[in-house]
Design a protein around this motif. Sequence first.
Motif, PDB file in Angstrom:
ATOM      1  N   SER A 223       7.086 -17.319 -19.756  1.00 10.66           N
ATOM      2  CA  SER A 223       5.777 -17.271 -19.100  1.00 10.66           C
ATOM      3  C   SER A 223       5.313 -15.830 -18.922  1.00 10.66           C
ATOM      4  O   SER A 223       4.119 -15.533 -19.079  1.00 10.66           O
ATOM      5  CB  SER A 223       5.851 -17.968 -17.740  1.00 10.66           C
ATOM      6  OG  SER A 223       6.190 -19.330 -17.878  1.00 10.66           O
ATOM      7  N   ARG A 224       6.246 -14.942 -18.614  1.00 14.23           N
ATOM      8  CA  ARG A 224       5.886 -13.535 -18.393  1.00 14.23           C
ATOM      9  C   ARG A 224       5.409 -12.887 -19.696  1.00 14.23           C
ATOM     10  O   ARG A 224       4.452 -12.104 -19.684  1.00 14.23           O
ATOM     11  CB  ARG A 224       7.093 -12.790 -17.829  1.00 14.23           C
ATOM     12  CG  ARG A 224       6.792 -11.367 -17.418  1.00 14.23           C
ATOM     13  CD  ARG A 224       7.909 -10.777 -16.575  1.00 14.23           C
ATOM     14  NE  ARG A 224       9.209 -10.850 -17.223  1.00 14.23           N
ATOM     15  CZ  ARG A 224      10.209 -11.630 -16.828  1.00 14.23           C
ATOM     16  NH1 ARG A 224      10.049 -12.437 -15.800  1.00 14.23           N
ATOM     17  NH2 ARG A 224      11.371 -11.617 -17.472  1.00 14.23           N
ATOM     18  N   ILE A 225       6.047 -13.219 -20.809  1.00 20.51           N
ATOM     19  CA  ILE A 225       5.671 -12.609 -22.090  1.00 20.51           C
ATOM     20  C   ILE A 225       4.341 -13.156 -22.589  1.00 20.51           C
ATOM     21  O   ILE A 225       3.470 -12.408 -23.035  1.00 20.51           O
ATOM     22  CB  ILE A 225       6.777 -12.854 -23.140  1.00 20.51           C
ATOM     23  CG1 ILE A 225       8.062 -12.157 -22.717  1.00 20.51           C
ATOM     24  CG2 ILE A 225       6.342 -12.357 -24.511  1.00 20.51           C
ATOM     25  CD1 ILE A 225       9.250 -12.544 -23.533  1.00 20.51           C
ATOM     26  N   VAL A 226       4.168 -14.467 -22.532  1.00 21.34           N
ATOM     27  CA  VAL A 226       2.937 -15.080 -23.040  1.00 21.34           C
ATOM     28  C   VAL A 226       1.762 -14.747 -22.123  1.00 21.34           C
ATOM     29  O   VAL A 226       0.648 -14.456 -22.580  1.00 21.34           O
ATOM     30  CB  VAL A 226       3.109 -16.607 -23.179  1.00 21.34           C
ATOM     31  CG1 VAL A 226       1.789 -17.259 -23.595  1.00 21.34           C
ATOM     32  CG2 VAL A 226       4.195 -16.923 -24.203  1.00 21.34           C
ATOM     33  N   GLY A 227       1.997 -14.761 -20.811  1.00 23.29           N
ATOM     34  CA  GLY A 227       0.941 -14.425 -19.854  1.00 23.29           C
ATOM     35  C   GLY A 227      -0.282 -15.295 -20.019  1.00 23.29           C
ATOM     36  O   GLY A 227      -0.188 -16.523 -20.159  1.00 23.29           O
ATOM     37  N   ASP A 228      -1.457 -14.651 -20.024  1.00 23.27           N
ATOM     38  CA  ASP A 228      -2.703 -15.403 -20.132  1.00 23.27           C
ATOM     39  C   ASP A 228      -3.146 -15.584 -21.578  1.00 23.27           C
ATOM     40  O   ASP A 228      -4.273 -16.006 -21.838  1.00 23.27           O
ATOM     41  CB  ASP A 228      -3.812 -14.713 -19.335  1.00 23.27           C
ATOM     42  CG  ASP A 228      -4.036 -13.269 -19.799  1.00 23.27           C
ATOM     43  OD1 ASP A 228      -3.376 -12.849 -20.767  1.00 23.27           O
ATOM     44  OD2 ASP A 228      -4.875 -12.578 -19.177  1.00 23.27           O
ATOM     45  N   GLN A 229      -2.249 -15.294 -22.527  1.00 20.42           N
ATOM     46  CA  GLN A 229      -2.596 -15.492 -23.934  1.00 20.42           C
ATOM     47  C   GLN A 229      -2.607 -16.971 -24.312  1.00 20.42           C
ATOM     48  O   GLN A 229      -3.245 -17.349 -25.297  1.00 20.42           O
ATOM     49  CB  GLN A 229      -1.609 -14.754 -24.843  1.00 20.42           C
ATOM     50  CG  GLN A 229      -1.604 -13.256 -24.669  1.00 20.42           C
ATOM     51  CD  GLN A 229      -0.580 -12.599 -25.573  1.00 20.42           C
ATOM     52  OE1 GLN A 229      -0.746 -12.530 -26.799  1.00 20.42           O
ATOM     53  NE2 GLN A 229       0.499 -12.127 -24.989  1.00 20.42           N
ATOM     54  N   GLY A 230      -1.855 -17.791 -23.586  1.00 19.04           N
ATOM     55  CA  GLY A 230      -1.781 -19.191 -23.954  1.00 19.04           C
ATOM     56  C   GLY A 230      -1.071 -20.007 -22.894  1.00 19.04           C
ATOM     57  O   GLY A 230      -0.721 -19.525 -21.810  1.00 19.04           O
ATOM     58  N   LEU A 231      -0.838 -21.275 -23.214  1.00 23.22           N
ATOM     59  CA  LEU A 231      -0.185 -22.221 -22.308  1.00 23.22           C
ATOM     60  C   LEU A 231       1.251 -22.437 -22.760  1.00 23.22           C
ATOM     61  O   LEU A 231       1.509 -22.718 -23.933  1.00 23.22           O
ATOM     62  CB  LEU A 231      -0.945 -23.558 -22.302  1.00 23.22           C
ATOM     63  CG  LEU A 231      -0.350 -24.679 -21.451  1.00 23.22           C
ATOM     64  CD1 LEU A 231      -0.380 -24.301 -19.974  1.00 23.22           C
ATOM     65  CD2 LEU A 231      -1.104 -25.991 -21.688  1.00 23.22           C
TER      66      LEU A 231
END
Length: 686
Positions: A223-231
Amino acid sequence: MSQRQSAFSRISNALRGHQEEAALDDGQRALLLIREFEAQGSGWFWQTDRNGCLVYLSRKVADQLDTAEQAAIGSALTDVFQLDAENPDTERTLGFHLTSRTSFAEYSVCAVNGDETRWWSISGRPVFDSVGRFEGFVGNGSDLTEKRRSEAEITRLALFDALTGLANRQRMRLSLDQTLADNKAYRTTTLLLLDLDRFKAVNDTLGHQSGDALLKQVAERLSRIVGDQGLVGRLGGDEFQVILPNEGSQDKISELSRAIISSLSHPYLIDGSRVSIGCSIGAAIAPDDGADSETLTRNADLALYAAKGDGRGVQRFYRPEMLAGAQSRKQLEDHLREALIEDQFHLAYQPVVSTKDAHIVGFEALLRWEHPTRGAISPADFIPIAEDCGLIERIGEWVLRHACAEAARWPGNVRVAVNVSPIQFANPSLPALVASAIANAELPPERLELEITESVFVEDSDAAERMFRNLKALGVRLALDDFGTGYSSLGYLKTAPFDKIKIDQSFVRGAAVPGNRNAAIIRAIVMLAETLGMETTAEGLEVQDEIDLIRDLGCSHIQGYVYGKPMRAAEARRRLEAGAVAQPLGFRVSRSPRVKMLRWARLQVGGEVGDVRIRNISTTGAMIDGIEFPEEAIGSEVLIGLLESRMFPARLRWSADGKAGIEFDEAFDLEWLSPKRPARPLRKTG
């Protein structure tokens, strides 16, 4: 008459008094009941004047709505309550009903300025006096807060993973459907499928609680790596998924994937234990790789399959040929099931020869499949499919029973070796199956040798030790197969009761070539085995001068084409009946492995320079054509341009029929001719 009227009047007044008293009692009783209902129940009442301002509100609700700036009573109803914007019960507003003086029922509302975590359902109707004049609204309400919380929890459980808090499979599917529908025809969407490498070993060795703790940490990192880039979502087990809306750049996807793999591969601290796992990723990009969620997910899964097949710890994009490969695997899987039923398998036996006296002391049973229309199908093609689709245990049982039955007909004490897959080894019923096979064949247990690869040691070590004890209790022999190509840990040799170590062919081939280090590796393995009281078998011998080398290095047995290719059971039995002495075949002298190619190169002979074609090349020389040499040129020095702007010295060794052989002055590294590629593990095919 007047007396009667007076009496009647007294009676009438008395009756009227009783009625009024009774009415007063009923009113008081009703008021008491209402107050009790308001105080103890979930319902409450409200009333407004003709201007829509509250003139009455049950105390328990008023206390929740009063603020320091303004009391609820005296405020406009619409200043106190607002409709639920996310789940409206109607398109009409409270203000509309108050203005139009129309009734409404069971509207979901929350406080405008108060505690918005509380919800109510309210109903109301207009009130008119005896002559029809509007006096305001009266109504009732009930508390919806607990109901809303229960519904929210049900929704959370339905759409979110209970362990990690990530979106679950259902929510990811709904989100992907919606994203593809919104982006249809003009935007791209990327779907990543992630599978954790070596998670099962952690779960089995440290326990499910530790496995759950590991999954939580994985979810946090992801979750930290993807962040607001996707779900980010968890599909179940150790499978995760990432939806990247409006993203179709392979460079950006690759960069994100590398960051994910790097982060998830860093060690974890679980209950005081340091744990390391890996991650493989498959990527599919809509709409090119699928315009609907089902197709896109299938293709991302195919890409993930390719990533795991390329050694794990990598990311792969979907390619159309992956689907063709999957369809081919599915067809082969169907044919495999038919092969079991229609008896299309047979066993071929490769001799195991003693280096002491060149006698055949055993055979390794190798599975062969002759398809009625496709012909011979390589084990390298169908064994992985059998493992994936769950057929390997049935096939393994077939091999074990048939090998034992054939070996029982062989003369003397000749052994038969049978490969055991890691899947078979993990089945607690394997010892019972082995006992049944040798009992039915009436084969002495010491004549059965089970070959086991190092991969069994990455699973539950306690279970592996129990399995070894149970198998040895039957009296069968155990051999460690393909030693040195797997996990290369020597710790298990301290406890695993092996009778033999089989030295992989990658160490044997080329061992007799001058300058090769394989001979030193073989010697070290032999010394280790002798110290532990184990035999050694060198696999993959093809050249006769390797026999003397392997014998001099101390190996006790040899197996390979140098003593013949695998044969049918009848031929194996004839060889044994003829005396069991093995005669070497094939090339007598080792030479460096040749690589076939067709490429042009510059050749300089004396002061002349010309173009020649390279037909094959090895570390020591090459075969060329395109030029004629006179006989007196044999032994001449030449220069050949194998690499751009670089000439290599060599000597002409032979020439005939327009071809010639040259020998390099120094060993040539074949890796210089092509980009380096990551090594892939090879499956044993016999």
